[in-house]
Design an enzyme around this catalytic site. Sequence first.
Site, PDB file in Angstrom:
ATOM      1  N   LYS A   1       0.793  -1.128  -0.044  1.00 14.76           N
ATOM      2  CA  LYS A   1      -0.012   0.047   0.071  1.00 14.76           C
ATOM      3  C   LYS A   1       0.844   1.085   0.082  1.00 14.76           C
ATOM      4  CE  LYS A   1      -3.791   1.834   2.694  1.00 14.76           C
ATOM      5  NZ  LYS A   1      -4.660   1.732   3.941  1.00 14.76           N
TER       6      LYS A   1
ATOM      7  N   SER B   1      -9.389   1.921   3.308  1.00 13.55           N
ATOM      8  CA  SER B   1      -8.617   2.701   2.552  1.00 13.55           C
ATOM      9  C   SER B   1      -7.512   1.950   1.699  1.00 13.55           C
ATOM     10  CB  SER B   1      -7.684   3.809   3.266  1.00 13.55           C
ATOM     11  OG  SER B   1      -6.990   3.286   4.133  1.00 13.55           O
TER      12      SER B   1
ATOM     13  N   SER C   1      -9.773  -0.447   7.514  1.00 16.13           N
ATOM     14  CA  SER C   1      -9.062  -0.321   6.296  1.00 16.13           C
ATOM     15  C   SER C   1      -8.517  -1.608   5.621  1.00 16.13           C
ATOM     16  CB  SER C   1      -7.986   0.928   6.505  1.00 16.13           C
ATOM     17  OG  SER C   1      -8.896   2.202   6.430  1.00 16.13           O
TER      18      SER C   1
END
Length: 462
Positions: free
Chosen positions: A88, A168, A192
């Site tokens: 990420k 996210s 997330s």
Amino acid sequence: MRSALLTAAASSALLASAMLGLAGPAQSGATPDPAAAAAQHLAAIIRLDDSTAGPRLNAVIAFNPRALVEARAKAQTGLLRGRTVLIKDNIETREWPTTAGSLALAGNMTGRDAPLVARLRAEGGVVLGKTNLSEWANIRSNRSSSGWSAIGGQTKNPHATDRSPCGSSSGSGAAVAANMAWAAIGTETDGSITCPASMNGIVGFKPTVGMVSRTHVVPISASQDTPGPMTHNVADAALLLSAIAGSDPADRTTAEADARKTDFTKGLSTASLKGVRIGVLRKQAGQHTGVNTLFAKAQADLQAAGAVLVPIDYDPPGEMFRDEGLVLRFELKEGLNAYLAGLPGQPKVRTLSDVIAFNKAHPEELRWFGQETFEAADKLNDRPAYQTARANSLRLAGAEGIDRLLREHSVMVLIAPTEGPTWPINLVSGDHYIPVGAGSLAAIAGYPHLTVPMGATEGLPI
């Protein structure tokens, strides 16, 4: 920042083991030819993410063209043996900028690996690339569109490309679902990892806070942030966690990690649910017919495997969420200011105030939603109020939440659906969650939280 299926710290491995029959093969997916697998993953990125003839999922924002060579070289190294992992883009890697999706950090080329990435490489993992995310890990505004960032655009759900991938860790979830990598690393503050895992139909595991280092990870909350695995099955999540977990002198929260780290895959193939008492959070299942149908089937599967299901009626107190909000805003300002101040080179921003000013000067950042959470956080200075809020939210989620429910009902774990089905992407109006799940309890308490696929309703993963 959303939520899901809960476990208590001591029992997370057992639940993971028991759910293998629902969530994937009983053994970690061995890669007989890691170079061939890396080639397939690169081809999937080019076909599904980059090609104008494909769906343009916008899940991956940078990839490693040497992955095939590295996978072959690492085929006999460590736990991971050449397996490919996407990272990420709020986690630093030496090859690419770490942007958190923001133009303010577009040139944030630190040249360093986060400790979790260094561990991954040392255990034979191949860093395949960086994934898109909800900008600033979805903390900038309360009406954002999950998976949108100014750097990467809008990530799409590979099961239905007009639908949200949640966030996210949007790109990490979508990329694994589309078979662009063996696994990905996400980060979670509250949901997330688990929400995008749920809505993309994969496994997501939020470890205990303090099991995996947060150093060189763009922060939100020192109390709640943690990186974690996003994979095709539970065994792979356990394997990846075994590779990245451990103590880091720069992250005091991880002081006990080395002592508590183990081979998380041990015993998976022989684990049993016979006689295990599982608490079912009935009210957190919500009212969606498709979700409840799948949840009923999952409970029947657990009972058939020997589990004893214990119905639990629980209503989370509103003040827990209220106080969590204050905690996240206060810790955001403190943590982000420290992170930005410590960046090497000459970044465009050194404080949260700088980021707010940068966004105002760049209308492309604020086209779809604002930065009211940033602005509220930047005004906070009342440390005693923050400390009171943190103590209260932690007590309500931990000692008087998960701990009490486990103790009073004599259960080992708590379960609920993670989320409802994904919603259509709407940049103008933002996300539209269906009220389902109880994952904020685990997020606030810092406890582990696992989500596994239950099936799909109208083709949308649950």
